[in-house]
Design a protein around this motif. Structure first.
Motif, PDB file in Angstrom:
ATOM      1  N   ARG A  88       0.846  -1.206   0.000  1.00 54.82           N
ATOM      2  CA  ARG A  88       0.000   0.000   0.000  1.00 54.82           C
ATOM      3  C   ARG A  88       0.876   1.248   0.000  1.00 54.82           C
ATOM      4  O   ARG A  88       0.647   2.195  -0.760  1.00 54.82           O
ATOM      5  CB  ARG A  88      -0.907   0.002   1.245  1.00 54.82           C
ATOM      6  N   LEU A 103       1.317   4.167  -2.866  1.00 53.29           N
ATOM      7  CA  LEU A 103       1.100   5.565  -2.496  1.00 53.29           C
ATOM      8  C   LEU A 103       2.284   6.431  -2.938  1.00 53.29           C
ATOM      9  O   LEU A 103       2.106   7.504  -3.533  1.00 53.29           O
ATOM     10  CB  LEU A 103       0.915   5.641  -0.970  1.00 53.29           C
ATOM     11  N   ASP A 140      11.650  22.079   0.757  1.00 56.83           N
ATOM     12  CA  ASP A 140      10.715  22.462   1.806  1.00 56.83           C
ATOM     13  C   ASP A 140      10.541  21.402   2.890  1.00 56.83           C
ATOM     14  O   ASP A 140       9.451  21.174   3.401  1.00 56.83           O
ATOM     15  CB  ASP A 140       9.343  22.793   1.183  1.00 56.83           C
ATOM     16  N   GLY A 141      11.624  20.715   3.217  1.00 57.01           N
ATOM     17  CA  GLY A 141      11.539  19.759   4.325  1.00 57.01           C
ATOM     18  C   GLY A 141      10.739  18.516   4.010  1.00 57.01           C
ATOM     19  O   GLY A 141      10.286  17.812   4.921  1.00 57.01           O
ATOM     20  N   ALA A 142      10.548  18.234   2.703  1.00 58.71           N
ATOM     21  CA  ALA A 142       9.721  17.083   2.336  1.00 58.71           C
ATOM     22  C   ALA A 142      10.327  15.762   2.826  1.00 58.71           C
ATOM     23  O   ALA A 142       9.600  14.803   3.100  1.00 58.71           O
ATOM     24  CB  ALA A 142       9.508  17.038   0.827  1.00 58.71           C
ATOM     25  N   GLY A 181       9.069  15.049   6.000  1.00 56.04           N
ATOM     26  CA  GLY A 181       7.681  14.607   5.853  1.00 56.04           C
ATOM     27  C   GLY A 181       7.615  13.131   5.538  1.00 56.04           C
ATOM     28  O   GLY A 181       6.773  12.408   6.080  1.00 56.04           O
ATOM     29  N   LEU A 231       8.534  11.320   8.677  1.00 59.21           N
ATOM     30  CA  LEU A 231       7.497  11.498   9.700  1.00 59.21           C
ATOM     31  C   LEU A 231       6.206  10.775   9.357  1.00 59.21           C
ATOM     32  O   LEU A 231       5.405  10.485  10.244  1.00 59.21           O
ATOM     33  CB  LEU A 231       7.171  12.988   9.838  1.00 59.21           C
ATOM     34  N   SER A 232       6.008  10.512   8.065  1.00 63.17           N
ATOM     35  CA  SER A 232       4.739   9.925   7.644  1.00 63.17           C
ATOM     36  C   SER A 232       4.498   8.567   8.294  1.00 63.17           C
ATOM     37  O   SER A 232       3.362   8.130   8.424  1.00 63.17           O
ATOM     38  CB  SER A 232       4.734   9.762   6.125  1.00 63.17           C
ATOM     39  N   GLY A 233       5.593   7.910   8.688  1.00 62.02           N
ATOM     40  CA  GLY A 233       5.432   6.574   9.244  1.00 62.02           C
ATOM     41  C   GLY A 233       5.281   5.518   8.177  1.00 62.02           C
ATOM     42  O   GLY A 233       4.970   4.359   8.471  1.00 62.02           O
ATOM     43  N   LEU A 234       5.500   5.906   6.901  1.00 59.57           N
ATOM     44  CA  LEU A 234       5.431   4.916   5.813  1.00 59.57           C
ATOM     45  C   LEU A 234       6.508   3.855   6.006  1.00 59.57           C
ATOM     46  O   LEU A 234       7.607   4.157   6.476  1.00 59.57           O
ATOM     47  CB  LEU A 234       5.644   5.606   4.470  1.00 59.57           C
ATOM     48  N   ARG A 260       6.017   7.779  14.865  1.00 58.24           N
ATOM     49  CA  ARG A 260       5.843   8.862  13.896  1.00 58.24           C
ATOM     50  C   ARG A 260       4.435   8.965  13.322  1.00 58.24           C
ATOM     51  O   ARG A 260       4.002  10.047  12.945  1.00 58.24           O
ATOM     52  CB  ARG A 260       6.863   8.710  12.765  1.00 58.24           C
ATOM     53  N   ARG A 261       3.752   7.848  13.215  1.00 56.96           N
ATOM     54  CA  ARG A 261       2.394   7.910  12.680  1.00 56.96           C
ATOM     55  C   ARG A 261       1.442   8.615  13.629  1.00 56.96           C
ATOM     56  O   ARG A 261       0.376   9.064  13.225  1.00 56.96           O
ATOM     57  CB  ARG A 261       1.863   6.496  12.399  1.00 56.96           C
ATOM     58  N   VAL A 303       2.333  11.252  15.709  1.00 62.36           N
ATOM     59  CA  VAL A 303       2.674  12.640  16.010  1.00 62.36           C
ATOM     60  C   VAL A 303       2.624  13.471  14.731  1.00 62.36           C
ATOM     61  O   VAL A 303       2.781  12.953  13.632  1.00 62.36           O
ATOM     62  CB  VAL A 303       4.080  12.775  16.650  1.00 62.36           C
ATOM     63  N   LEU A 312       4.327  17.058  13.214  1.00 60.19           N
ATOM     64  CA  LEU A 312       5.315  18.110  13.451  1.00 60.19           C
ATOM     65  C   LEU A 312       5.131  19.221  12.426  1.00 60.19           C
ATOM     66  O   LEU A 312       5.192  18.980  11.222  1.00 60.19           O
ATOM     67  CB  LEU A 312       6.736  17.550  13.350  1.00 60.19           C
ATOM     68  N   GLY A 347       7.635  23.352   5.629  1.00 54.19           N
ATOM     69  CA  GLY A 347       6.274  22.822   5.661  1.00 54.19           C
ATOM     70  C   GLY A 347       6.107  21.380   5.245  1.00 54.19           C
ATOM     71  O   GLY A 347       5.000  20.866   5.258  1.00 54.19           O
ATOM     72  N   THR A 348       7.194  20.695   4.877  1.00 54.98           N
ATOM     73  CA  THR A 348       7.134  19.307   4.403  1.00 54.98           C
ATOM     74  C   THR A 348       6.118  19.133   3.265  1.00 54.98           C
ATOM     75  O   THR A 348       5.340  18.194   3.257  1.00 54.98           O
ATOM     76  CB  THR A 348       6.827  18.305   5.539  1.00 54.98           C
ATOM     77  N   LEU A 349       6.159  20.075   2.331  1.00 53.58           N
ATOM     78  CA  LEU A 349       5.234  20.003   1.195  1.00 53.58           C
ATOM     79  C   LEU A 349       6.004  19.736  -0.096  1.00 53.58           C
ATOM     80  O   LEU A 349       7.187  20.044  -0.202  1.00 53.58           O
ATOM     81  CB  LEU A 349       4.477  21.328   1.051  1.00 53.58           C
ATOM     82  N   PHE A 384      -1.983  13.288   0.371  1.00 52.77           N
ATOM     83  CA  PHE A 384      -0.843  12.379   0.548  1.00 52.77           C
ATOM     84  C   PHE A 384      -0.451  12.296   2.021  1.00 52.77           C
ATOM     85  O   PHE A 384      -0.190  11.203   2.544  1.00 52.77           O
ATOM     86  CB  PHE A 384       0.353  12.843  -0.294  1.00 52.77           C
ATOM     87  N   ARG A 408      -3.091  10.135   3.825  1.00 49.06           N
ATOM     88  CA  ARG A 408      -3.027   8.708   3.467  1.00 49.06           C
ATOM     89  C   ARG A 408      -1.745   8.074   3.979  1.00 49.06           C
ATOM     90  O   ARG A 408      -1.747   6.942   4.445  1.00 49.06           O
ATOM     91  CB  ARG A 408      -3.153   8.531   1.953  1.00 49.06           C
ATOM     92  N   ALA A 409      -0.627   8.804   3.898  1.00 45.51           N
ATOM     93  CA  ALA A 409       0.646   8.258   4.393  1.00 45.51           C
ATOM     94  C   ALA A 409       0.584   8.009   5.894  1.00 45.51           C
ATOM     95  O   ALA A 409       1.144   7.035   6.389  1.00 45.51           O
ATOM     96  CB  ALA A 409       1.783   9.222   4.059  1.00 45.51           C
ATOM     97  N   GLY A 433      -1.970   7.167   7.497  1.00 51.36           N
ATOM     98  CA  GLY A 433      -3.024   6.202   7.823  1.00 51.36           C
ATOM     99  C   GLY A 433      -4.293   6.871   8.319  1.00 51.36           C
ATOM    100  O   GLY A 433      -5.113   6.252   8.990  1.00 51.36           O
ATOM    101  N   ARG A 449      -4.664  15.111   9.476  1.00 51.80           N
ATOM    102  CA  ARG A 449      -4.081  13.856  10.009  1.00 51.80           C
ATOM    103  C   ARG A 449      -4.561  13.582  11.427  1.00 51.80           C
ATOM    104  O   ARG A 449      -4.566  12.440  11.877  1.00 51.80           O
ATOM    105  CB  ARG A 449      -2.553  13.935  10.016  1.00 51.80           C
TER     106      ARG A 449
END
Lengths: 222, 219
Positions: free
Chosen positions: A3, A7, A78-80, A83, A86-89, B76-77, B79, B81, B86-88, B100, B103-104, B106, B149
């Protein structure tokens, strides 16, 4: 894991579809390489025809560097990258997703380059089954190895210059094997092309396995 | 009830520099705690350590029941931050970015559109690439992604930076809503007056340690 891989692959391909870097920069770059080889060897079209398999794979290899660099450049803005962590993927899912997106771009690139060598070099693409099987195995291997070394270089300031230095020696066996397999498929040599294709498959399995196992640790350090 | 954040003599290194030099901090469920301190005091490192992005190398560090010394990925899932960046993804649209992130993590994608509407990044902004937005709009998108989230622990690093007055009020409202819904918030801010109005207490940080952790605010 699957999954997460879907994604990440979907996200990367959506980014490429919107930014059009692959179609507007990587593909033209690959065609320019073919044209430059044509200029260099133009006096003897026989040489171009005989060397077309090798020139095709050199162009794929050099273009794959751009695709891999792009795959990690989108994570650097931009700090992706934070991200992504942090997503936990699942890191294995992230690896498979990013490698799948690179592989999809390389597959399209190979179609363009195949047309290019037919038009520019009068190459004869006989034996399509071996040629396609070679492309499939080489693409998976290149994408997997590229993704492993891409994340390794991603966190470094010198990543643009370091990645080619790391990746090109590692994928040299892909260049050798894919060229030999294509030469056999195109009837240029009488080698057993399937043995070379098998070697490519082994390379792909090794790097997919390595990526699945090691990507998490590499992502943490990037 | 176990604390959401529990640090005891926690040490974290940035290279060889001890950015956290023995932090003691406890944050209970539903609390809003403001981290204050000078530049370089260790506020951002503490927030990043809570998010599992910075390795705690000694002492004790637990967040939401996860021991960060043993495993800093699993937490991490749970919290969210909001950092200086901006982590974009620049080339994705506003909606694709928020979707995204949800969904990432969960999360429930049904929360995407309401969060975008609340932050005012829906409508004509929905399909625009983030690269074309102003800094304040990008900040709003990052906050929308965080809100959608709905993490159990919100970690906010200078959250009001780059926002206009309306955006700041929206953010404060979101934080209060999240706490009402059961979330815990740890924020670092130099805007003492506004941040103090949100927080129940302040922890003062200096030299990588918590110098004072129980300065209770009177609302």
């Amino acid at each position: 894991m699957w999954r997460d891989a879907m994604l990440v692959a979907g996200k990367d391909l959506r980014i490429e579809a919107r930014s059009r870097v692959a179609t507007n920069q990587v593909a033209p770059f690959a065609i320019v390489i073919l044209v430059l080889f044509g200029f260099a060897l133009d006096p003897d079209r026989g040489v171009l025809g005989r060397a077309s398999a090798g020139l095709f794979w050199v162009a794929v290899l050099l273009s794959s560097l751009l695709a891999v660099q792009r795959s990690f450049a989108v994570e650097a803005g931009d700090g992706a990258a934070d991200g992504l962590r942090l997503s936990g993927l699942d890191p294995a899912g992230v690896f498979l997703g990013k490698a799948a997106a690179v592989a999809a771009q390389l597959a399209l690139l190979q179609v363009v380059l195949a047309i290019g060598i037919v038009v520019l070099y009068d190459a004869d693409l006989g034996g399509p089954v071996l040629l396609v099987a070679t492309c499939a195995a080489a693409t998976v291997g290149l994408a997997a190895a590229g993704t492993v070394y891409g994340v390794l270089a991603a966190g470094l300031k010198v990543r643009e210059t370091l990645l080619p230095l790391l990746l090109l020696p590692v994928v040299a066996p892909v260049l050798l094997s894919a060229t030999r397999a294509w030469e056999a498929g195109m009837g240029i040599s009488v080698d057993d092309g399937w043995r070379w294709a098998q070697l490519l498959a082994v390379f792909a399995v090794v790097y997919v396995t390595l990526g699945v196992l090691a990507f998490g640790a590499l992502l943490e350090e990037s | 009830m176990a604390p959401v954040v529990r640090f005891r003599s926690a040490v974290a290194l940035l290279g060889r520099f001890p950015a956290l030099a023995g932090v003691d901090l406890e944050v209970g469920a539903g609390e809003v705690v403001l981290l204050q301190g000078a530049n370089g005091a260790g506020k951002t490192t503490l927030l990043r350590a809570c998010a599992g992005l910075v390795q705690v190398v000694s002492g004790q560090a637990e967040v939401l029941g996860h021991d960060l010394l043993r495993d800093r990925r699993t937490v991490r899932r749970s919290v969210g931050l909001l950092g200086h960046t901006g982590t974009l993804y620049d080339d994705l649209s506003v909606e694709d970015n928020v979707r995204f992130a949800v969904r990432a993590g969960g999360g429930d994608v049904a929360a995407v559109k309401p969060a975008m509407a609340r932050l005012g990044v829906d409508g004509r902004l929905r399909t625009i690439s983030v690269a074309r937005l102003s800094a304040g709009q990008r900040r709003r998108v990052a906050i929308a992604a965080l809100a959608a989230r709905a993490p159990a622990l919100w970690l906010l690093d200078e959250p009001h930076a780059g926002l206009d007055a309306e955006g700041r009020d929206l953010l404060d409202g979101l934080v209060r809503s999240a706490v009402t819904a059961g979330a815990t918030v740890l924020l670092a801010s130099h805007e003492a007056e506004r941040a103090s109005a949100l927080a129940g207490r302040t922890a003062v940080i200096g030299g990588g340690r918590v110098l004072q952790r129980d300065a209770v605010h009177v609302a």
